[in-house]
Design a protein around this motif. Structure first.
Motif, PDB file in Angstrom:
ATOM      1  N   ARG A 302       0.824  -1.219   0.000  1.00 11.36           N
ATOM      2  CA  ARG A 302       0.000   0.000   0.000  1.00 11.36           C
ATOM      3  C   ARG A 302       0.855   1.265   0.000  1.00 11.36           C
ATOM      4  NH1 ARG A 302      -2.859  -2.986   3.922  1.00 11.36           N
ATOM      5  NH2 ARG A 302      -2.021  -1.668   5.601  1.00 11.36           N
ATOM      6  N   GLU A 303       2.044   1.179   0.594  1.00 13.58           N
ATOM      7  CA  GLU A 303       2.931   2.346   0.648  1.00 13.58           C
ATOM      8  C   GLU A 303       3.754   2.520  -0.624  1.00 13.58           C
ATOM      9  OE1 GLU A 303       5.310   1.913   4.118  1.00 13.58           O
ATOM     10  OE2 GLU A 303       3.609   2.015   5.504  1.00 13.58           O
ATOM     11  N   GLY A 304       3.563   1.639  -1.582  1.00 17.58           N
ATOM     12  CA  GLY A 304       4.286   1.745  -2.841  1.00 17.58           C
ATOM     13  C   GLY A 304       5.724   1.275  -2.762  1.00 17.58           C
ATOM     14  N   LYS A 305       6.051   0.473  -1.748  1.00 17.44           N
ATOM     15  CA  LYS A 305       7.422   0.025  -1.543  1.00 17.44           C
ATOM     16  C   LYS A 305       7.726  -1.307  -2.226  1.00 17.44           C
ATOM     17  CE  LYS A 305       7.938   2.540   2.800  1.00 17.44           C
ATOM     18  NZ  LYS A 305       8.164   2.444   4.275  1.00 17.44           N
ATOM     19  N   THR A 306       6.779  -1.785  -3.002  1.00 19.80           N
ATOM     20  CA  THR A 306       7.004  -3.027  -3.761  1.00 19.80           C
ATOM     21  C   THR A 306       6.887  -2.782  -5.260  1.00 19.80           C
ATOM     22  OG1 THR A 306       4.656  -3.618  -3.547  1.00 19.80           O
ATOM     23  CG2 THR A 306       6.161  -4.470  -1.868  1.00 19.80           C
ATOM     24  N   ASN A 307       7.001  -1.527  -5.655  1.00 18.23           N
ATOM     25  CA  ASN A 307       6.873  -1.167  -7.074  1.00 18.23           C
ATOM     26  C   ASN A 307       8.197  -1.339  -7.818  1.00 18.23           C
ATOM     27  OD1 ASN A 307       4.175  -0.490  -6.807  1.00 18.23           O
ATOM     28  ND2 ASN A 307       4.593   1.662  -6.363  1.00 18.23           N
ATOM     29  N   TYR A 308       8.701  -2.560  -7.856  1.00 18.47           N
ATOM     30  CA  TYR A 308       9.949  -2.829  -8.570  1.00 18.47           C
ATOM     31  C   TYR A 308      10.013  -4.312  -8.909  1.00 18.47           C
ATOM     32  CZ  TYR A 308      11.592  -4.686  -4.084  1.00 18.47           C
ATOM     33  OH  TYR A 308      11.726  -5.410  -2.924  1.00 18.47           O
ATOM     34  N   VAL A 309      10.867  -4.619  -9.866  1.00 20.75           N
ATOM     35  CA  VAL A 309      11.162  -6.018 -10.185  1.00 20.75           C
ATOM     36  C   VAL A 309      12.667  -6.202 -10.133  1.00 20.75           C
ATOM     37  CG1 VAL A 309       9.125  -6.334 -11.637  1.00 20.75           C
ATOM     38  CG2 VAL A 309      11.276  -5.589 -12.676  1.00 20.75           C
ATOM     39  N   SER A 310      13.090  -7.411  -9.832  1.00 22.08           N
ATOM     40  CA  SER A 310      14.512  -7.734  -9.813  1.00 22.08           C
ATOM     41  C   SER A 310      14.694  -9.115 -10.425  1.00 22.08           C
ATOM     42  CB  SER A 310      15.061  -7.714  -8.388  1.00 22.08           C
ATOM     43  OG  SER A 310      16.448  -8.038  -8.379  1.00 22.08           O
ATOM     44  N   ASN A 311      15.090  -9.117 -11.708  1.00 21.80           N
ATOM     45  CA  ASN A 311      15.253 -10.368 -12.453  1.00 21.80           C
ATOM     46  C   ASN A 311      16.709 -10.663 -12.802  1.00 21.80           C
ATOM     47  OD1 ASN A 311      12.510  -9.048 -14.247  1.00 21.80           O
ATOM     48  ND2 ASN A 311      12.352 -10.509 -12.560  1.00 21.80           N
ATOM     49  N   ALA A 312      17.623  -9.842 -12.284  1.00 20.49           N
ATOM     50  CA  ALA A 312      19.032 -10.004 -12.631  1.00 20.49           C
ATOM     51  C   ALA A 312      19.566 -11.406 -12.321  1.00 20.49           C
ATOM     52  CB  ALA A 312      19.875  -8.933 -11.936  1.00 20.49           C
ATOM     53  N   PRO A 313      19.266 -11.989 -11.137  1.00 17.28           N
ATOM     54  CA  PRO A 313      19.775 -13.339 -10.870  1.00 17.28           C
ATOM     55  C   PRO A 313      19.258 -14.372 -11.866  1.00 17.28           C
ATOM     56  CG  PRO A 313      19.124 -12.276  -8.826  1.00 17.28           C
ATOM     57  CD  PRO A 313      18.625 -11.413  -9.936  1.00 17.28           C
ATOM     58  N   MET A 314      17.974 -14.341 -12.187  1.00 13.06           N
ATOM     59  CA  MET A 314      17.411 -15.298 -13.140  1.00 13.06           C
ATOM     60  C   MET A 314      18.038 -15.135 -14.516  1.00 13.06           C
ATOM     61  SD  MET A 314      15.278 -17.420 -11.769  1.00 13.06           S
ATOM     62  CE  MET A 314      14.521 -18.039 -13.273  1.00 13.06           C
ATOM     63  N   MET A 315      18.204 -13.891 -14.952  1.00 12.24           N
ATOM     64  CA  MET A 315      18.791 -13.644 -16.267  1.00 12.24           C
ATOM     65  C   MET A 315      20.251 -14.091 -16.305  1.00 12.24           C
ATOM     66  SD  MET A 315      16.680 -12.485 -18.495  1.00 12.24           S
ATOM     67  CE  MET A 315      17.875 -11.933 -19.698  1.00 12.24           C
ATOM     68  N   ALA A 316      20.993 -13.805 -15.238  1.00 13.83           N
ATOM     69  CA  ALA A 316      22.420 -14.134 -15.217  1.00 13.83           C
ATOM     70  C   ALA A 316      22.661 -15.627 -15.142  1.00 13.83           C
ATOM     71  CB  ALA A 316      23.091 -13.436 -14.033  1.00 13.83           C
TER      72      ALA A 316
END
Length: 421
Positions: A302-316
């Motif tokens: 609700r506070e907008g603190k999950t508005n991101y993605v992190s796929n670097a490990p999967m891609m690497a």
């Protein structure tokens, strides 16, 4: 591009912890995350060749039976009153996958295990499973999530403590995001309603990650090899693993509807309504500390603190971004969908309480071990729960993924105990 690896699964340089002598311990082995990680390590030939022995630490004598199908896995029981036994156990391994249990005393248990590892002085490789969002959490608003920062600090401290010997020489922190499997809840109360009630608004977003993707990252890190222990691509890293797509409640409901052919609708509810559900009979198996954690996670969204993605490990590591919500739902047939009764209140249980729902209600059929013929070709691949498909796209892991999708409704209705993230 995946990192270049030698035939033994690591870099070509001499390693402080080569596969031929690597001995791995997985804590909270009876929990959903621990069990699936142990299953992958014990039955997938790709990983099985990268270590010498595998041990699981569980938190009760009863939990030992949950892992008895793995003949090559040693199981030990945690005894907080026997520090000597813990130190002896740590002395027998050089690699620890530290998964905090879903208990109110998880911080105390984590400290106890780390102290034992430091006293043993032999645990070169230490991987700690944390939670995404802990760095954005505030102590006065989300204390259960914020405490993972303190636990991460404890996990990293041995590196700069000469009295710890080799323990903590090679560390890695993995912050796992919201498990997409939490959308697959079993709830009689909501059967047939076709609702996804979550205490967030329709424009609040987060990036659910398939538990299978997290398991693959953990397995890769545990079995990676570099000159100092873990592979250079993970050693000293804080790996944040979320799903590849930020989604709002209505988008999740739409993805589920399209993939499963059953209409679902998102319903925004208040935090008070979420508390009532958690405090009802349907939340009676959820520890009070877990309930606090769940409500705190909703507040982060609700506070907008999950508005991101992190796929670097999967891609690497694997060359892909991981499973998107439509792909995740497609791994479940309509039959499995009806069995799990996804028409349920998402507000009931997320994060830690995944085990209370998925693991306590559905246990995968007995899998084969390396000793009794498992892990060979496609015909002998053990059946997997569809929540843990491989992201590799080739070899034994991919074959197990295909077998899981083909047989995704094969579950036994049995009661287990569990844990975790």
């Amino acid at each position: 591009m995946a990192p270049k690896r030698s035939a033994g699964g690591g870099s070509k340089a001499a390693s402080k912890s080569p596969p031929s002598i690597r001995k791995i311990l997985v804590t909270a082995g009876e929990g959903q995350t621990g069990r699936l990680l142990i299953d992958l390590l014990a039955t997938d030939d790709t990983y099985r060749s990268r270590f010498e022995s595998l041990t699981a630490l569980v938190f009760s004598e009863e939990a030992k039976s949950l892992l008895q199908e793995y003949e090559d896995v040693q199981v030990i029981v945690y005894d907080p009153n026997n520090q000597e036994a813990l130190v002896d156990a740590m002395s027998e391994i050089d690699t620890c996958m530290l998964i905090p249990p879903a208990r109110k005393d998880k911080a105390k248990i984590t400290r106890t295990l780390l102290e034992a590892a430091k006293e043993a002085k032999t645990v070169v490789n230490l991987i700690f499973l944390s939670t995404a969002g802990c760095d954005f959490a505030e102590s006065d608003k989300q204390p259960r999530i914020r405490e993972f920062i303190q636990l991460e600090t404890l996990a990293m401290q041995p590196k700069s403590d000469s009295s710890s010997g080799d323990t903590g020489h090679s560390t890695c922190i993995v912050r796992a995001g919201f498990y997409a499997e939490n959308l697959l809840l079993y709830t009689k109360q909501a059967q047939g309603e076709g609702k996804l009630p979550i205490p967030i608004d329709s424009d609040h977003k987060f990036a659910p990650v398939a538990l299978g993707d997290v398991i693959q990252v953990l397995a890769h890190a545990l079995t990676s090899v570099g000159p100092h222990g873990l592979g250079d691509e993970v050693r000293g890293e804080i790996l944040v693993v979320t799903g590849p797509m930020m989604t709002a409640g209505p988008e999740l409901a739409q993805a589920a509807s399209q993939a499963l052919g059953v209409k679902m609708e998102f319903e925004s509810i208040s935090e008070e309504e979420a508390k009532k559900i958690l405090n009802s009979a349907q939340g009676e198996d959820v520890d009070e500390a877990e309930k606090e954690y769940l409500l705190e996670y909703y507040s982060l969204v609700r506070e907008g603190k999950t508005n991101y993605v992190s796929n670097a490990p999967m891609m690497a590591f694997f060359g892909n971004r991981g499973q998107e919500p439509p792909d995740f739902f497609k791994t479940y047939s309509v039959r499995t969908f009806l069995q799990l009764q996804i028409f349920s209140h998402l507000a009931l249980v997320i994060g830690y309480s995944l085990t209370h729902i998925v693991q306590s209600e559905f246990k995968p059929k007995k899998r084969r071990t390396a000793k009794n013929g498992g892990g060979g070709g496609e015909s002998s691949a053990p059946k997997k729960p569809p929540s843990r498909p491989s992201a590799r796209g080739k070899g034994g892991a991919q074959k197990k993924k295909e077998a899981a999708i083909e047989d995704d409704a094969n579950f036994d209705m049995e009661d287990d105990e569990g844990e975790e993230h």
